[in-house]
Motif scaffolding. Sequence first.
Motif, PDB file in Angstrom:
ATOM      1  N   ALA A   1       1.291  -1.281  -0.032  1.00  0.00           N
ATOM      2  CA  ALA A   1      -0.141  -0.061  -0.178  1.00  0.00           C
ATOM      3  C   ALA A   1       1.088   1.437   0.049  1.00  0.00           C
ATOM      4  O   ALA A   1       0.830   2.573  -1.061  1.00  0.00           O
ATOM      5  CB  ALA A   1      -1.124  -0.423   0.520  1.00  0.00           C
ATOM      6  N   TRP A   2       1.411   1.601   0.668  1.00  0.00           N
ATOM      7  CA  TRP A   2       2.928   2.450   0.249  1.00  0.00           C
ATOM      8  C   TRP A   2       3.797   2.579  -0.683  1.00  0.00           C
ATOM      9  O   TRP A   2       3.475   3.688  -0.460  1.00  0.00           O
ATOM     10  CB  TRP A   2       3.706   2.130   1.732  1.00  0.00           C
TER      11      TRP A   2
ATOM     12  N   GLU B   1       2.596   1.544  -3.662  1.00  0.00           N
ATOM     13  CA  GLU B   1       1.417   2.180  -4.130  1.00  0.00           C
ATOM     14  C   GLU B   1       1.232   3.165  -4.546  1.00  0.00           C
ATOM     15  O   GLU B   1       0.811   3.993  -5.591  1.00  0.00           O
ATOM     16  CB  GLU B   1      -0.093   1.242  -4.489  1.00  0.00           C
ATOM     17  N   GLU B   2       0.641   3.938  -2.947  1.00  0.00           N
ATOM     18  CA  GLU B   2      -0.086   5.449  -2.729  1.00  0.00           C
ATOM     19  C   GLU B   2       1.612   6.191  -3.684  1.00  0.00           C
ATOM     20  O   GLU B   2       1.164   7.067  -4.035  1.00  0.00           O
ATOM     21  CB  GLU B   2       0.460   5.447  -1.213  1.00  0.00           C
ATOM     22  N   ARG B   3       2.569   6.094  -3.334  1.00  0.00           N
ATOM     23  CA  ARG B   3       4.110   6.738  -3.818  1.00  0.00           C
ATOM     24  C   ARG B   3       4.229   6.454  -5.099  1.00  0.00           C
ATOM     25  O   ARG B   3       4.175   8.112  -6.036  1.00  0.00           O
ATOM     26  CB  ARG B   3       4.952   6.615  -3.238  1.00  0.00           C
TER      27      ARG B   3
ATOM     28  N   GLY C   1       1.083   5.222  -7.438  1.00  0.00           N
ATOM     29  CA  GLY C   1       0.611   4.852  -8.556  1.00  0.00           C
ATOM     30  C   GLY C   1       0.365   3.402  -9.618  1.00  0.00           C
ATOM     31  O   GLY C   1      -0.375   4.018 -10.492  1.00  0.00           O
TER      32      GLY C   1
ATOM     33  N   GLU D   1      -0.626  -0.329  -9.439  1.00  0.00           N
ATOM     34  CA  GLU D   1      -1.314  -1.523  -8.435  1.00  0.00           C
ATOM     35  C   GLU D   1      -0.383  -2.887  -9.333  1.00  0.00           C
ATOM     36  O   GLU D   1      -0.399  -3.119  -9.792  1.00  0.00           O
ATOM     37  CB  GLU D   1      -2.482  -1.185  -8.762  1.00  0.00           C
TER      38      GLU D   1
END
Length: 422
Positions: free
Chosen positions: A186-187, A189-191, A193, A195
């Motif tokens: 998740a960390w 993916e957030e940074r 973009g 998946e």
Amino acid sequence: MTNHASARERLASATRATRHQKEWFLGVAERARTGEPYVLANADAPHEILRALGLPYVVNQWWSSIIAARSAADASLAAVAAMGLPDDSRQYDVLPLGAVELPPDRVPWGGLPAPRFAIAERSGDVTHKIFERWGRREGTETFLLSRTAAVPAPEAWWELVTDRWDEVFGAERIDFLRDEIEMLIAWLEERTGRELDGAYLARIMALANEQAEWNRRTRDLLAAARPLPVEVTDIIPAVMVPQWHRGTQWAVDAARGLHDEVAARIGAGAAVCPDERRRLMWIGRGLWGDLEMYRSFQEEFGAVFVWSMYLAIAADGYARYGDDPLRTLAARFVGLTDLLYVPPMSSSWYAKEAVGHGVDGVVHLVADDTPGSALISAELENRGIPVLEIRGSNADPRATGDLRDRIARFLRDRVPARAGGR
């Protein structure tokens, strides 16, 4: 009749691997200089997640080995000292932190810019501090995974670990790391973009298992071979470069190619040392700054290094089968340090490997971050296998200057030659 000449010819698989790795590195470095993110990952981080996200990564210990092998360790450690940090602790972990401060002409292959992400496990008291230091650099963020304690090891864990890993490491430890890997995903993916594709991760895991099975076959071939048909200095790069590309078809093909080449050498009767009279085991990290050392005792002593941890752990330590890719990946990494360093897991495994390879003596390089070394040495001595302990870092030339002399005395005094070879 043995074939000495062919055994001295470098393995084609080793040459291909080192060439591939340099080309790959130069490509990653060039893209990083144009702003593409890359990850500096410790060896105990779940690399398969990075591959599934399409994030290039450089393994901290591999980069340290190149820095040491290319005679840049002294300059890198001096740069570490100039930061006000100790240069006599965890040298193998800290070399890249020093190297990033050096001009390109003083670093192998022009070096690397600072990474976008730095990922490691909180091993010991120092590794997390080194990676926290990376996170203080502008443009770099650090993610640290927890280090959980070892559980009592079942006997012969290497026979259970591929499928019955809960019994080896404990379900709670595995579940805890699985949750942290989800947090890491998740960390990232957030940074970035990006998946993660679960089906792609499952494919990566399957390829990594296939690679491990080839490594196991190669290890078993070499354990049974008398005399040693291949230099250990060829085996190490031929195994470890594909390990850093684990989960790719290239890595599987490389592992299979190494197996086939070793089998061909054995079939041809190749011998590294036709007058083989002593078989040695090297416990600890490779001495990258002096690989010739491993070959230097053949003429006088008939002594060959037949074992290093790199092929052996690739054979026994990585294959994991399961339906949940994330939990299976957690099972791959949750106890990797235990298998190498925490008795009785480590000590029983080293003893098994020593006996299986017909080892006459052991050189045990003990770094400052390797717990349980005395128990590992004691287990081998109790099996009647003499051990020479050397305390120092493989990545610090200052620590191993008299190593050859010490090994020579060890061979003369404690490792009797086998009459008529092996």
